[in-house]
Design a protein around this motif. Structure first.
Motif, PDB file in Angstrom:
ATOM      1  N   ASP A 114       0.817  -1.227   0.000  1.00  0.00           N
ATOM      2  CA  ASP A 114       0.000   0.000   0.000  1.00  0.00           C
ATOM      3  C   ASP A 114       0.844   1.267   0.000  1.00  0.00           C
ATOM      4  O   ASP A 114       0.426   2.311   0.513  1.00  0.00           O
ATOM      5  CB  ASP A 114      -0.963   0.027   1.210  1.00  0.00           C
ATOM      6  N   GLY A 147       1.545   2.929  -2.586  1.00  0.00           N
ATOM      7  CA  GLY A 147       1.107   3.793  -3.695  1.00  0.00           C
ATOM      8  C   GLY A 147       1.731   3.324  -5.004  1.00  0.00           C
ATOM      9  O   GLY A 147       1.962   4.127  -5.916  1.00  0.00           O
ATOM     10  N   LYS A 148       1.977   2.018  -5.103  1.00  0.00           N
ATOM     11  CA  LYS A 148       2.582   1.457  -6.329  1.00  0.00           C
ATOM     12  C   LYS A 148       1.693   1.704  -7.543  1.00  0.00           C
ATOM     13  O   LYS A 148       2.164   2.084  -8.605  1.00  0.00           O
ATOM     14  CB  LYS A 148       2.802  -0.063  -6.170  1.00  0.00           C
ATOM     15  N   GLY A 172      -4.506  -4.427  -3.609  1.00  0.00           N
ATOM     16  CA  GLY A 172      -5.474  -3.407  -4.011  1.00  0.00           C
ATOM     17  C   GLY A 172      -4.683  -2.189  -4.439  1.00  0.00           C
ATOM     18  O   GLY A 172      -3.986  -1.593  -3.627  1.00  0.00           O
ATOM     19  N   ILE A 187       0.594  14.332   3.215  1.00  0.00           N
ATOM     20  CA  ILE A 187       0.005  13.955   4.508  1.00  0.00           C
ATOM     21  C   ILE A 187       0.842  14.506   5.665  1.00  0.00           C
ATOM     22  O   ILE A 187       0.345  14.719   6.766  1.00  0.00           O
ATOM     23  CB  ILE A 187      -0.135  12.406   4.613  1.00  0.00           C
ATOM     24  N   PRO A 223      -3.311  12.107  -4.678  1.00  0.00           N
ATOM     25  CA  PRO A 223      -3.575  10.854  -5.378  1.00  0.00           C
ATOM     26  C   PRO A 223      -3.760  10.975  -6.890  1.00  0.00           C
ATOM     27  O   PRO A 223      -3.710   9.977  -7.609  1.00  0.00           O
ATOM     28  CB  PRO A 223      -4.869  10.360  -4.722  1.00  0.00           C
TER      29      PRO A 223
HETATM   30  P1  GDP Z   1      -0.647   0.246  -3.597  1.00  0.00           P
HETATM   31  O1  GDP Z   1      -1.260  -1.006  -3.084  1.00  0.00           O
HETATM   32  O2  GDP Z   1       0.810   0.334  -3.310  1.00  0.00           O
HETATM   33  O3  GDP Z   1      -0.942   0.487  -5.057  1.00  0.00           O
HETATM   34  O4  GDP Z   1      -1.324   1.429  -2.776  1.00  0.00           O
HETATM   35  P2  GDP Z   1      -2.904   1.589  -2.445  1.00  0.00           P
HETATM   36  O5  GDP Z   1      -3.612   2.026  -3.665  1.00  0.00           O
HETATM   37  O6  GDP Z   1      -3.419   0.402  -1.723  1.00  0.00           O
HETATM   38  O7  GDP Z   1      -2.846   2.720  -1.335  1.00  0.00           O
HETATM   39  C1  GDP Z   1      -2.371   3.982  -1.610  1.00  0.00           C
HETATM   40  C2  GDP Z   1      -3.496   5.012  -1.337  1.00  0.00           C
HETATM   41  O8  GDP Z   1      -2.925   6.295  -1.259  1.00  0.00           O
HETATM   42  C3  GDP Z   1      -4.524   5.102  -2.467  1.00  0.00           C
HETATM   43  O9  GDP Z   1      -5.761   5.457  -1.940  1.00  0.00           O
HETATM   44  C4  GDP Z   1      -3.972   6.214  -3.339  1.00  0.00           C
HETATM   45  O10 GDP Z   1      -4.942   6.875  -4.106  1.00  0.00           O
HETATM   46  C5  GDP Z   1      -3.426   7.137  -2.291  1.00  0.00           C
HETATM   47  N1  GDP Z   1      -2.251   7.929  -2.708  1.00  0.00           N
HETATM   48  C6  GDP Z   1      -1.209   7.556  -3.484  1.00  0.00           C
HETATM   49  N2  GDP Z   1      -0.292   8.546  -3.544  1.00  0.00           N
HETATM   50  C7  GDP Z   1      -0.791   9.570  -2.806  1.00  0.00           C
HETATM   51  C8  GDP Z   1      -0.296  10.855  -2.452  1.00  0.00           C
HETATM   52  O11 GDP Z   1       0.777  11.279  -2.837  1.00  0.00           O
HETATM   53  N3  GDP Z   1      -1.084  11.622  -1.615  1.00  0.00           N
HETATM   54  C9  GDP Z   1      -2.295  11.187  -1.148  1.00  0.00           C
HETATM   55  N4  GDP Z   1      -2.986  11.981  -0.348  1.00  0.00           N
HETATM   56  N5  GDP Z   1      -2.783   9.971  -1.469  1.00  0.00           N
HETATM   57  C10 GDP Z   1      -2.037   9.173  -2.272  1.00  0.00           C
END
Ligand code: GDP
Ligand code: IMO
Ligand code: MG
Length: 430
Positions: A13, A15-16, A40, A339, A421
């Motif tokens: 999670d 942000g991949k 996810g 954040i 995001p």
């Molecule tokens: P993954 O599993 O690594 O792809 O990450 P997830 O999608 O599970 O979780 C990352 C969450 O953080 C998602 O809801 C993204 O939309 C959000 N996100 C990603 N990058 C950023 C960012 O730079 N800032 C904010 N506020 N949200 C982000």
């Protein structure tokens, strides 16, 4: 060489998905190499939000060809529903565009039942799995009696393999866990129907991608989970059952050595984890609530797949150094820097201490971190919102100092920073 690999450096999670989406703009092929629908990956594009579990996030770009490699375990039911959802959102899903490795293993309803029964039996020692049947499906694979996508192509043999499979897992369910057995004909009906719908998508992903690479086409390999959940290198036994680290891209897609160019380590600006296991920099109380959010914002720290609140803490550079080593990371992509806006001070764990001794690196990997106390460096925070920053110069001085300090302490460049995001909420650092 034109293979780029995206991995998570923490517990998933990071942000991949959003960075795969960004990088896919300049890629021909996007390929998932490990895990299953325990993942996810969230991608925001304007008013649309995509939550991908099995299909590579890069499919959102209309020009890409997507592949799911042999290292992935596929629940056909969730794959079909994801394909349907994407098609309804206007994404083209055809056998020309989506290729499934014949050697990928299936997750069946029997694996799901076993995952549930095993977690229940673990009691207080539970791993906190996503209950998606991941561990049992990889167990079938490793013990050499799994079902592969290629098996679906021969109806008769597939039928007897499914019946045997359900019978064998039923024995475990009833004898070891006192759980209800499954009805094998029901499982067969479900799998047979899925097989009919998926058969046209089954392909040789290794051959497809290797040929593309040899022709100089760009391939982006997307990892699920994160380095610290790697079966070999993570916080064992609180790990997943696959190889989310960079080498997993080669075995999980069937690629030889030598194509790789960038290994991009996606790292959240702080640390999060869902499920059990060690977490030295974990916070509770008000600071934790601020990092986690309340769940009102889509990016607040609640699991994409299970909705569970994520555990949160400060960025741990001992663990990040370890991830850099295990993956051969060539650059970092830092997410969710926005954040940290508004914190008076930000804490960076630079090393651990145990018995008055300092540890910049782990002694015996990350599994047993008991007795190691995280030692922090305090950096000044920044009050400004940074979600509209697009250039390095637009970031507050203290935010830049935080990034530079991370680079200095892990000795890898941060090339990309996300501040929200949305696809365009990224600062590229040259
Ligand atoms: P993954 O599993 O690594 O792809 O990450 P997830 O999608 O599970 O979780 C990352 C969450 O953080 C998602 O809801 C993204 O939309 C959000 N996100 C990603 N990058 C950023 C960012 O730079 N800032 C904010 N506020 N949200 C982000
Ligand atoms: P993405 O790809 C975060 C965690 C589970 C549990 C452990 C084992 O979105 O980063 P499993 O169901 O795999 O047997 O569970 O791994 N886990 C994840 N945590 N992000 C993920 O995926 C995860 N996939 C599995 O919470 O602790
Ligand atoms: Mg995720």
């Amino acid at each position: 060489m034109p293979l780029d690999i995206v991995v998570g450096t923490q517990w998933g999670d990071e942000g991949k998905g959003r960075f795969v989406d960004l990088l896919a703009a300049e890629t021909d092929y996007v390929a998932r190499f490990n895990g299953g629908d325990n993942a996810g990956h969230t991608v925001h594009v304007g008013p649309q939000t995509f939550k991908l579990h099995l299909i590579p996030s890069g499919i959102v770009h209309p020009h890409t060809i997507a592949a799911i490699g042999n290292g992935v375990v596929i629940n056909p039911r969730t794959l079909l529903s994801e394909m349907k959802n994407l098609a309804e959102a206007g994404i083209l899903i055809t056998p020309k565009r989506l290729h499934l490795s014949y050697a990928a293993h299936l997750i069946t309803p029997a694996h799901l039942a076993l995952d549930r029964a095993q977690e229940a039996a673990r009691g207080n020692a539970k791993i906190g799995t996503t209950l998606r049947g991941i561990g049992p499906a990889y167990t079938s694979k490793i013990s050499r009696n799994g079902l592969r996508l290629v098996d679906m192509l021969d109806r008769q043999n597939f039928h007897s393999a499914v019946i045997d499979h359900v019978h064998s897992i039923n024995q475990q369910l009833t004898n070891l866990y006192q759980a209800e057995p499954l009805e094998s004909n029901q499982v067969w009906d479900e799998l047979y129907e899925a097989a009919e719908q998926l058969r046209a998508y089954v392909d040789d992903v290794s051959a497809l991608l290797s040929e593309a690479l040899q022709q100089g086409r760009r391939v982006l390999a997307e990892g699920a989970q994160g380095t610290l959940l790697d079966l070999d290198h993570g916080t064992y036994p609180f790990v997943t059952s696959s190889t989310p680290t960079a080498a997993g891209a080669l075995t999980g897609l069937g690629l030889g050595l030598g194509y790789e160019e960038r290994v991009i380590g996606v790292t959240k600006s702080f640390q999060t984890r869902v499920g059990s296991g060690p977490f030295p920099t974990e916070l509770d109380g008000i600071l934790a609530e601020r990092l986690r959010g309340t769940g009102e914002q889509p990016w607040d720290e609640f699991g994409t797949t299970t909705g569970r609140p994520r555990r949160v803490g400060w960025l741990d550079l001992v663990l990040l150094r370890y991830s850099v080593r295990i993956n051969g990371i060539t650059e970092l992509a830092l997410t969710k820097l926005d954040i940290l806006s508004g914190f008076e001070s930000i804490f960076l764990c630079t090393h651990y201490q145990k018995n008055k001794q300092e540890f910049k690196n782990l002694l015996h990997g990350p599994s047993d971190l008991s007795g190691f106390t995280p030692i922090y460096e305090t950096l000044p925070g920044w009050p400004e919102e940074i979600q509209s920053a697009r250039y390095w110069e637009e970031l507050p001085t203290n935010a830049r100092a935080y990034i530079l300090r991370i680079e200095e302490l892990v000795e890898v460049q941060v090339r990309l920073v996300s501040v929200g995001p949305e696809r365009e909420q990224v600062v590229e650092i040259n």
